[in-house]
Enzyme design. Structure first.
Site, PDB file in Angstrom:
ATOM      1  N   HIS A 138       0.839  -1.193   0.000  1.00  0.00           N
ATOM      2  CA  HIS A 138       0.000   0.000   0.000  1.00  0.00           C
ATOM      3  C   HIS A 138       0.879   1.249   0.000  1.00  0.00           C
ATOM      4  O   HIS A 138       1.916   1.310   0.657  1.00  0.00           O
ATOM      5  CB  HIS A 138      -0.913   0.012   1.226  1.00  0.00           C
ATOM      6  CG  HIS A 138      -2.137   0.841   1.037  1.00  0.00           C
ATOM      7  ND1 HIS A 138      -2.123   2.211   1.204  1.00  0.00           N
ATOM      8  CD2 HIS A 138      -3.408   0.511   0.676  1.00  0.00           C
ATOM      9  CE1 HIS A 138      -3.343   2.683   0.965  1.00  0.00           C
ATOM     10  NE2 HIS A 138      -4.138   1.675   0.642  1.00  0.00           N
ATOM     11  N   HIS A 139       0.432   2.258  -0.761  1.00  0.00           N
ATOM     12  CA  HIS A 139       1.219   3.493  -0.889  1.00  0.00           C
ATOM     13  C   HIS A 139       1.339   4.229   0.445  1.00  0.00           C
ATOM     14  O   HIS A 139       2.237   5.060   0.633  1.00  0.00           O
ATOM     15  CB  HIS A 139       0.584   4.402  -1.939  1.00  0.00           C
ATOM     16  CG  HIS A 139       1.562   5.291  -2.647  1.00  0.00           C
ATOM     17  ND1 HIS A 139       2.622   5.901  -2.013  1.00  0.00           N
ATOM     18  CD2 HIS A 139       1.645   5.683  -3.946  1.00  0.00           C
ATOM     19  CE1 HIS A 139       3.306   6.616  -2.887  1.00  0.00           C
ATOM     20  NE2 HIS A 139       2.741   6.504  -4.060  1.00  0.00           N
ATOM     21  N   SER A 140       0.446   3.945   1.402  1.00  0.00           N
ATOM     22  CA  SER A 140       0.568   4.568   2.721  1.00  0.00           C
ATOM     23  C   SER A 140       1.776   4.049   3.479  1.00  0.00           C
ATOM     24  O   SER A 140       2.287   4.710   4.387  1.00  0.00           O
ATOM     25  CB  SER A 140      -0.698   4.315   3.545  1.00  0.00           C
ATOM     26  OG  SER A 140      -0.944   2.930   3.704  1.00  0.00           O
ATOM     27  N   ASN A 308       6.055   8.557   2.786  1.00  0.00           N
ATOM     28  CA  ASN A 308       6.043   9.226   1.496  1.00  0.00           C
ATOM     29  C   ASN A 308       6.673  10.605   1.619  1.00  0.00           C
ATOM     30  O   ASN A 308       6.419  11.328   2.583  1.00  0.00           O
ATOM     31  CB  ASN A 308       4.598   9.381   0.993  1.00  0.00           C
ATOM     32  CG  ASN A 308       3.953   8.041   0.665  1.00  0.00           C
ATOM     33  OD1 ASN A 308       4.047   7.559  -0.449  1.00  0.00           O
ATOM     34  ND2 ASN A 308       3.305   7.425   1.649  1.00  0.00           N
TER      35      ASN A 308
END
Length: 457
Positions: A138-140, A308
């Protein structure tokens, strides 16, 4: 567990069935010399025995599933490794076509928020004495730079190294089960210092904003978010995905850049520009105004993994220009202006100002808004530097690594590239129902590079 920064939690808050918010990577490996028919399945069983899991890969959202409560992480101390680490066989004849079809389907499924947000699939039965792996996170949890760093750290440049661990399992046992890792996390965080640093950055934010507003009147790149035309990519999407991938020798791209006085990233963008122009022309869908690309740039200043840290540059792709040389020159100038706008700003200021062209993405999540709201840009194109040397996983040489990314509502196509061992590897991720014949773009990328080579020969 730590509170999520807004740059992480926004990927959870924006996720729905139509909008999976995970990134992925497809890796191709050569079977080691002397490998038997059960090599991949034996390798999978070996991976299942590695029960020591990094804390990052135990994280799951702490808030209730289906609410806006995902603002902190909790640790899953009962992680089910059999769920996360899987073995699949490709249907015969096991060509790259079948590999990409399976990868496309895997990339379209949502990750289970009741569990840590990652999956790893080994795929056997690939032609050419090879096997493949597909990693989905997941990008989180990770951005593209973090994911590549983690992959690189979990492989070896020594083919005789037979103690290479997978990304979720560190080489040396950590204190995941003793709780010491959390103690060090707390000790490393100084809230007073963090508030002081934030205050210093926010205090300078007003002048930075004034600078960008002034630049916006002088430099086209700062106003491109108001100039992107509507295109076939800027429509509502579904959750189904299609993926295409191919690599090109860096020597060819470097030679064009040297002859044109441009960077390799400029040449990569010009390849995409020429391919998109031809693709849209063939479909009778080329806009009268040039497409605008959003180019993520990493803001990391250390070797950290997780979270990120991304800013955005907008670039004129010059898709209205018929000549390859003219397109590259326009792209080069546009990128120079875009970088100049952010010169001298802090990381917080860049993050805040980069959010401006991303606002339409958030607005686009409201049902029906994509049809009425103008696009801030037409396509996302990312370039993440990767390993320069060939890497090995317990003797198996990695042939290539191809990134999979996220199409967003109103952004049906995402192009992500990474460098590896003398190649530039392209990964094209599109909405399955919106971007027809995605694999045709691979041939058009080659045609575009040939046109550039002719223009600067």
């Amino acid at each position: 567990m730590p509170i999520m920064p807004v740059t992480d939690s926004m990927f959870l808050l924006a996720e729905s069935r139509e909008h999976p918010m995970h990134v992925g990577g497809l890796q191709l490996f050569e079977l080691p010399e002397g490998a038997g028919p059960d090599y991949v399945s034996d390798f999978h069983r070996q991976l299942m025995s590695l029960v020591d899991v990094r804390q990052l890969f135990r994280r799951r959202p702490r808030g209730p599933v289906g609410t806006v409560g995902q603002f902190a992480w909790t640790s899953d101390e009962q992680l089910d490794l059999e769920y996360h680490v899987r073995l699949s066989g490709l249907p015969r004849p096991g060509r790259v076509r079948e590999l990409l079809e399976l990868t496309s389907r895997l990339h379209g499924y949502l990750l289970d928020r009741h569990r840590p947000l990652w999956e790893f699939t080994m795929m056997e039965g690939l032609q050419g004495n090879r096997f493949a792996t597909y990693t989905k996170v997941h990008h989180s949890l990770l951005d593209g730079v973090s994911a590549l760093r983690l992959m690189q750290s979990s492989l070896s440049d020594d083919p005789s190294d037979m103690d290479v661990r997978p990304p979720w399992s560190p080489r040396v046992r950590t204190d995941v089960f003793s709780g010491g890792g959390r103690a060090r996390e707390s000790a490393a965080f100084d809230p007073v210092r963090a508030v002081q640093d934030l205050f210093q950055e926010v205090r300078g934010f007003g002048s930075a904003t004034t600078k960008v507003i002034n630049e916006a009147f002088r430099e086209q790149s700062a106003t491109l978010s108001f100039q992107a035309p509507r295109s076939m990519f800027n429509v509502a999407i579904t959750g189904a995905r299609r993926f295409a991938a191919q690599g090109w020798p860096l020597d060819r791209i470097r030679a064009v850049g040297k002859a044109a006085g441009a960077t390799m990233n400029d040449v990569m963008l010009a390849m995409c520009s020429g391919a998109l122009r031809r693709y849209l022309l063939d479909l009778g869908a080329l806009p009268d105004k040039p497409l605008v690309a959003a180019i993520p740039m990493s803001l990391r200043t250390d070797a950290s993994i997780g979270g990120n840290a991304i800013g955005i540059i907008l670039c004129d792709l010059a898709t209205t220009e018929a000549e390859a040389g003219d397109r590259l020159r326009t792209i080069h100038d546009s990128m120079l202006r875009g970088k100049a706008v952010y010169h001298g700003m802090s990381r917080l200021q860049i993050l805040a100002l980069s959010a401006v062209p991303l606002i339409p993405l958030a607005v686009g999540m409201i049902p029906g808004m994509v049809k009425v709201a103008p696009p801030a840009f037409n396509v996302l194109i990312s370039n993440v530097p990767g390993p320069r040397k060939p890497l090995y996983w317990n003797g198996a040489r990695m042939q290539g690594v191809y990134p999979l990314s996220i199409p967003y509502e109103g952004q049906a196509l995402n192009i992500t590239v990474t460098s590896y061992a003398g190649n530039l590897e392209f990964g094209l991720t599109g909405c399955r129902g919106t971007v027809p014949h995605l694999q045709r773009l691979l041939g058009l990328l080659e045609d575009s590079l040939v046109d550039l080579e002719k223009a600067f020969s």
